[in-house]
Design a protein around this motif. Structure first.
Motif, PDB file in Angstrom:
ATOM      1  N   GLN A 290       0.844  -1.193   0.000  1.00 15.84           N
ATOM      2  CA  GLN A 290       0.000   0.000   0.000  1.00 15.84           C
ATOM      3  C   GLN A 290       0.881   1.246   0.000  1.00 15.84           C
ATOM      4  OE1 GLN A 290      -2.857   0.126   3.143  1.00 15.84           O
ATOM      5  NE2 GLN A 290      -3.754   2.028   2.439  1.00 15.84           N
ATOM      6  N   ARG A 291       0.952   1.903  -1.124  1.00 16.55           N
ATOM      7  CA  ARG A 291       1.822   3.059  -1.254  1.00 16.55           C
ATOM      8  C   ARG A 291       1.135   4.354  -0.827  1.00 16.55           C
ATOM      9  NH1 ARG A 291       6.371   3.040  -4.026  1.00 16.55           N
ATOM     10  NH2 ARG A 291       7.074   1.096  -4.886  1.00 16.55           N
ATOM     11  N   ARG A 292      -0.159   4.428  -0.984  1.00 13.45           N
ATOM     12  CA  ARG A 292      -0.876   5.665  -0.714  1.00 13.45           C
ATOM     13  C   ARG A 292      -1.866   5.461   0.424  1.00 13.45           C
ATOM     14  NH1 ARG A 292      -3.848   8.963  -5.421  1.00 13.45           N
ATOM     15  NH2 ARG A 292      -2.857  10.887  -4.796  1.00 13.45           N
ATOM     16  N   PRO A 293      -1.616   6.081   1.571  1.00  8.64           N
ATOM     17  CA  PRO A 293      -2.537   5.890   2.693  1.00  8.64           C
ATOM     18  C   PRO A 293      -3.847   6.641   2.481  1.00  8.64           C
ATOM     19  CG  PRO A 293      -0.801   7.427   3.271  1.00  8.64           C
ATOM     20  CD  PRO A 293      -0.484   6.926   1.901  1.00  8.64           C
ATOM     21  N   GLU A 294      -4.936   5.951   2.671  1.00  5.51           N
ATOM     22  CA  GLU A 294      -6.267   6.546   2.593  1.00  5.51           C
ATOM     23  C   GLU A 294      -6.981   6.230   3.897  1.00  5.51           C
ATOM     24  OE1 GLU A 294      -7.587   8.414   0.181  1.00  5.51           O
ATOM     25  OE2 GLU A 294      -5.768   8.256  -1.030  1.00  5.51           O
ATOM     26  N   PRO A 295      -7.347   7.248   4.669  1.00  2.00           N
ATOM     27  CA  PRO A 295      -8.035   6.970   5.929  1.00  2.00           C
ATOM     28  C   PRO A 295      -9.439   6.412   5.704  1.00  2.00           C
ATOM     29  CG  PRO A 295      -7.896   9.331   5.555  1.00  2.00           C
ATOM     30  CD  PRO A 295      -7.117   8.664   4.466  1.00  2.00           C
ATOM     31  N   THR A 296      -9.812   5.432   6.480  1.00  3.03           N
ATOM     32  CA  THR A 296     -11.147   4.862   6.443  1.00  3.03           C
ATOM     33  C   THR A 296     -12.108   5.882   7.059  1.00  3.03           C
ATOM     34  OG1 THR A 296     -10.187   2.680   6.722  1.00  3.03           O
ATOM     35  CG2 THR A 296     -12.527   2.887   7.206  1.00  3.03           C
ATOM     36  N   PRO A 297     -13.219   6.207   6.360  1.00  2.00           N
ATOM     37  CA  PRO A 297     -14.136   7.235   6.882  1.00  2.00           C
ATOM     38  C   PRO A 297     -14.593   6.996   8.319  1.00  2.00           C
ATOM     39  CG  PRO A 297     -14.706   6.695   4.628  1.00  2.00           C
ATOM     40  CD  PRO A 297     -13.628   5.724   5.048  1.00  2.00           C
ATOM     41  N   GLY A 298     -14.929   5.783   8.681  1.00  2.00           N
ATOM     42  CA  GLY A 298     -15.348   5.499  10.056  1.00  2.00           C
ATOM     43  C   GLY A 298     -14.248   5.752  11.065  1.00  2.00           C
ATOM     44  N   LEU A 299     -13.016   5.466  10.667  1.00  2.00           N
ATOM     45  CA  LEU A 299     -11.895   5.690  11.578  1.00  2.00           C
ATOM     46  C   LEU A 299     -11.538   7.168  11.684  1.00  2.00           C
ATOM     47  CD1 LEU A 299      -9.607   2.624  10.855  1.00  2.00           C
ATOM     48  CD2 LEU A 299     -11.039   3.061  12.847  1.00  2.00           C
ATOM     49  N   LEU A 300     -11.918   7.957  10.686  1.00  2.00           N
ATOM     50  CA  LEU A 300     -11.712   9.401  10.791  1.00  2.00           C
ATOM     51  C   LEU A 300     -12.501   9.954  11.975  1.00  2.00           C
ATOM     52  CD1 LEU A 300     -11.740  10.707   7.117  1.00  2.00           C
ATOM     53  CD2 LEU A 300      -9.952  11.077   8.827  1.00  2.00           C
ATOM     54  N   ALA A 301     -13.724   9.502  12.115  1.00  2.00           N
ATOM     55  CA  ALA A 301     -14.552   9.954  13.240  1.00  2.00           C
ATOM     56  C   ALA A 301     -13.941   9.524  14.566  1.00  2.00           C
ATOM     57  CB  ALA A 301     -15.972   9.415  13.110  1.00  2.00           C
ATOM     58  N   VAL A 302     -13.426   8.311  14.614  1.00  2.00           N
ATOM     59  CA  VAL A 302     -12.789   7.806  15.835  1.00  2.00           C
ATOM     60  C   VAL A 302     -11.537   8.629  16.141  1.00  2.00           C
ATOM     61  CG1 VAL A 302     -11.583   5.838  16.867  1.00  2.00           C
ATOM     62  CG2 VAL A 302     -13.702   5.477  15.601  1.00  2.00           C
ATOM     63  N   SER A 303     -10.718   8.861  15.131  1.00  3.34           N
ATOM     64  CA  SER A 303      -9.475   9.595  15.371  1.00  3.34           C
ATOM     65  C   SER A 303      -9.767  11.032  15.792  1.00  3.34           C
ATOM     66  CB  SER A 303      -8.558   9.558  14.146  1.00  3.34           C
ATOM     67  OG  SER A 303      -9.057  10.346  13.087  1.00  3.34           O
ATOM     68  N   ARG A 304     -10.786  11.646  15.197  1.00  6.80           N
ATOM     69  CA  ARG A 304     -11.156  13.007  15.607  1.00  6.80           C
ATOM     70  C   ARG A 304     -11.608  13.026  17.065  1.00  6.80           C
ATOM     71  NH1 ARG A 304     -14.521  13.067  11.073  1.00  6.80           N
ATOM     72  NH2 ARG A 304     -13.377  13.806   9.280  1.00  6.80           N
ATOM     73  N   SER A 305     -12.544  12.129  17.389  1.00  6.56           N
ATOM     74  CA  SER A 305     -13.181  12.133  18.712  1.00  6.56           C
ATOM     75  C   SER A 305     -12.263  11.697  19.838  1.00  6.56           C
ATOM     76  CB  SER A 305     -14.384  11.190  18.730  1.00  6.56           C
ATOM     77  OG  SER A 305     -15.247  11.470  17.705  1.00  6.56           O
ATOM     78  N   LEU A 306     -11.512  10.648  19.603  1.00  2.00           N
ATOM     79  CA  LEU A 306     -10.756  10.040  20.689  1.00  2.00           C
ATOM     80  C   LEU A 306      -9.285  10.435  20.758  1.00  2.00           C
ATOM     81  CD1 LEU A 306     -12.268   6.446  20.517  1.00  2.00           C
ATOM     82  CD2 LEU A 306     -12.996   8.385  21.915  1.00  2.00           C
ATOM     83  N   VAL A 307      -8.792  11.098  19.717  1.00  5.89           N
ATOM     84  CA  VAL A 307      -7.378  11.470  19.718  1.00  5.89           C
ATOM     85  C   VAL A 307      -7.202  12.969  19.459  1.00  5.89           C
ATOM     86  CG1 VAL A 307      -5.100  11.056  18.687  1.00  5.89           C
ATOM     87  CG2 VAL A 307      -6.708   9.153  18.948  1.00  5.89           C
ATOM     88  N   VAL A 308      -7.635  13.439  18.309  1.00  3.60           N
ATOM     89  CA  VAL A 308      -7.363  14.823  17.917  1.00  3.60           C
ATOM     90  C   VAL A 308      -8.086  15.830  18.808  1.00  3.60           C
ATOM     91  CG1 VAL A 308      -7.522  16.507  16.037  1.00  3.60           C
ATOM     92  CG2 VAL A 308      -6.898  14.126  15.536  1.00  3.60           C
ATOM     93  N   ASP A 309      -9.388  15.688  18.955  1.00  4.84           N
ATOM     94  CA  ASP A 309     -10.169  16.680  19.708  1.00  4.84           C
ATOM     95  C   ASP A 309      -9.837  16.724  21.193  1.00  4.84           C
ATOM     96  OD1 ASP A 309     -11.359  17.390  17.362  1.00  4.84           O
ATOM     97  OD2 ASP A 309     -13.255  16.364  17.756  1.00  4.84           O
ATOM     98  N   VAL A 310      -9.255  15.671  21.721  1.00  5.11           N
ATOM     99  CA  VAL A 310      -8.913  15.658  23.145  1.00  5.11           C
ATOM    100  C   VAL A 310      -7.453  16.034  23.411  1.00  5.11           C
ATOM    101  CG1 VAL A 310     -10.724  14.021  23.749  1.00  5.11           C
ATOM    102  CG2 VAL A 310      -8.447  13.166  23.162  1.00  5.11           C
TER     103      VAL A 310
END
Length: 116
Positions: A55-75
């Motif tokens: 996998q050369r090009r990382p593409e975030p999974t839409p469902g995991l974007l919500a998780v990463s925003r809520s549980l990592v970035v926003d906090v």
């Protein structure tokens, strides 16, 4: 339930949509402050290292974007000072990291930021 299956992703997305009440007290993880650029640089490096070779090009999974925003970035303690674009860029890299390393990836991110 398959740990990587659509059923699990849907369950996690539902939990994120429900939200959780703010609980007073110290954060679960002691994360040091930092600029969005510093945190994104570490998350990007760890996410790229975690990618499978095919996998050369990382593409975030839409469902995991919500998780990463809520549980990592926003906090993150410095997040209120970041722009929306900075937060979204970081959320994408964190989502890729979570997809390929799970909670271990988030723990590694916190360790690297702490040592930084």
């Amino acid at each position: 339930m398959d740990a990587d299956g659509a059923e699990v992703r849907a369950y996690i997305a539902a939990l994120v949509r429900m939200g959780a009440p703010e609980v007073p007290g110290p954060p679960a993880l002691a994360v040091p402050g930092g600029t969005a650029a510093e945190v994104t640089s570490v998350a990007r490096r760890l996410a790229l290292r975690a990618l499978p070779e095919r996998q050369r090009r990382p593409e975030p999974t839409p469902g995991l974007l919500a998780v990463s925003r809520s549980l990592v970035v926003d906090v993150h303690p410095s997040a209120p000072g970041w722009t929306t674009a900075e937060r979204e860029r970081l959320a994408g890299w964190v989502a890729v990291l979570i997809e390929h390393r799970g909670e271990d990836g988030v723990q590694e991110l916190v360790r690297e930021l702490d040592e930084g």
